[in-house]
Design an enzyme around this catalytic site. Structure first.
Site, PDB file in Angstrom:
ATOM      1  N   TYR A   1       0.862  -1.177   0.000  1.00 35.31           N
ATOM      2  CA  TYR A   1       0.000   0.000   0.000  1.00 35.31           C
ATOM      3  C   TYR A   1       0.897   1.226   0.000  1.00 35.31           C
ATOM      4  CZ  TYR A   1      -3.627   3.337   1.336  1.00 35.31           C
ATOM      5  OH  TYR A   1      -4.478   4.405   1.363  1.00 35.31           O
TER       6      TYR A   1
ATOM      7  N   TYR B   1      -3.007   4.546   9.336  1.00 35.61           N
ATOM      8  CA  TYR B   1      -2.430   3.271   8.901  1.00 35.61           C
ATOM      9  C   TYR B   1      -1.328   2.810   9.844  1.00 35.61           C
ATOM     10  CZ  TYR B   1      -1.718  -0.312   5.311  1.00 35.61           C
ATOM     11  OH  TYR B   1      -1.643  -1.507   4.620  1.00 35.61           O
TER      12      TYR B   1
END
Length: 293
Positions: free
Chosen positions: A154, A164
């Protein structure tokens, strides 16, 4: 690629997909598409995922694919997995790493207050496990020359995405392992890459705080919009096939163009509206994130 349009890209090939959980997961879609493209595959996950996921259903969809229980953070499990795989399928042509987990995110701990034991677990499960899979695949001599190793990443490996958290560090480690292993595998024509996918509504993705906002923002910032799990699987077929035999050590963005954009007109207009609406700016906490002067 429609459900009935297949190209035989993996005809005669064999491989294993680590980490598929349910139909929403990218690993699941990759397994299904690999089978449709002609591959014989095996499926692997930890025992808990086997209980709570739909692994038996996936196995049936993939021609009664062998299911191998394996914790990719344990040397003995991975060693045993590849031994069993070799017995059941023989030598293979691809490995797919679709594994990720963060207890810190699950418990919504801020990055400044991470539980370090959980942090190390995140790095081990989500990043170091790729090194372990490749190493034990080589030790068990299960990879054919010219094979393809693919992991899912990602963009938070390279840019900061607030919520995140430690998964961004894990994805950085994952991509570094790809670069480090690349030249070593290349001597046998084996390539290794990551796909950096759009935010995707999977069980893991949906557990990230504010994920729906990340998804909407990315969709507005991507000229082609967010890529789905199915579209990612379709792209992955080219990376697993011989069509990509000279592609290695790459982080391949599959995100509708998001990674190359500065800003889109819709986002500029939205930002302008917020900046000129004091009540809205206060409601979203804009002042909390202004840089210090």
């Amino acid at each position: 690629m429609s459900e009935n349009a297949h190209y035989g890209l993996l005809k005669g090939k064999k491989g294993i997909v680590f980490g598929p959980l349910d139909e929403s997961s990218i690993g699941w879609q990759i397994a299904v598409h690999a089978h449709r493209e002609g591959a014989s595959i095996a499926i692997s996950n930890v025992a808990a995922a086997m209980r709570f996921g739909n692994t038996d259903e996936l196995s049936a969809l993939c021609g009664n694919a062998p299911v191998i229980v394996c914790d990719a953070s344990k040397n003995e499990d991975v060693d045993s997995c590849f031994g069993e795989l070799k017995e059941k399928l023989g030598k293979i042509d691809f490995i797919v790493h679709s594994i990720g987990m963060s207890q810190n995110i699950r418990k919504q701990l801020p990055y400044e207050e991470l539980n370090y034991e959980w942090f190390m677990r995140t790095l081990d499960v989500s990043g170091l496990s790729l090194h372990r899979l490749v190493s034990y695949a080589l030790k068990n001599d299960v990879l054919n020359d010219g094979a393809s190793v693919l992991a899912l990443s990602y963009i938070a490996s390279q840019r900061n995405y607030w919520t995140y958290s430690d998964m961004g560090d894990a994805k950085s480690l994952l991509e570094s392992i790809v670069r480090s292993y690349g030249p070593r595998l290349a001597r046998r024509g084996i390539r290794i890459n990551t796909i950096s996918q759009s935010p995707t509504y999977t069980k893991a993705g949906s557990g990230i705080p504010g994920f729906e906002k990340m998804f909407e923002y990315s969709d507005l910032m991507s000229p082609l919009g967010n890529a789905s799990a199915v579209e990612c699987a379709e792209y992955a077929m080219t990376i697993l096939s011989d069509l990509s035999r000279k592609v290695t050590m790459q982080n391949l963005f599959h995100d509708g163009g998001y990674s190359s954009m500065g800003a889109t007109i819709p986002m500029i207009k939205l930002a302008h509206e917020v900046l000129n609406d004091k009540e809205l700016a206060e409601r979203v906490g804009l002042e909390d994130f202004k840089p210090a002067k």
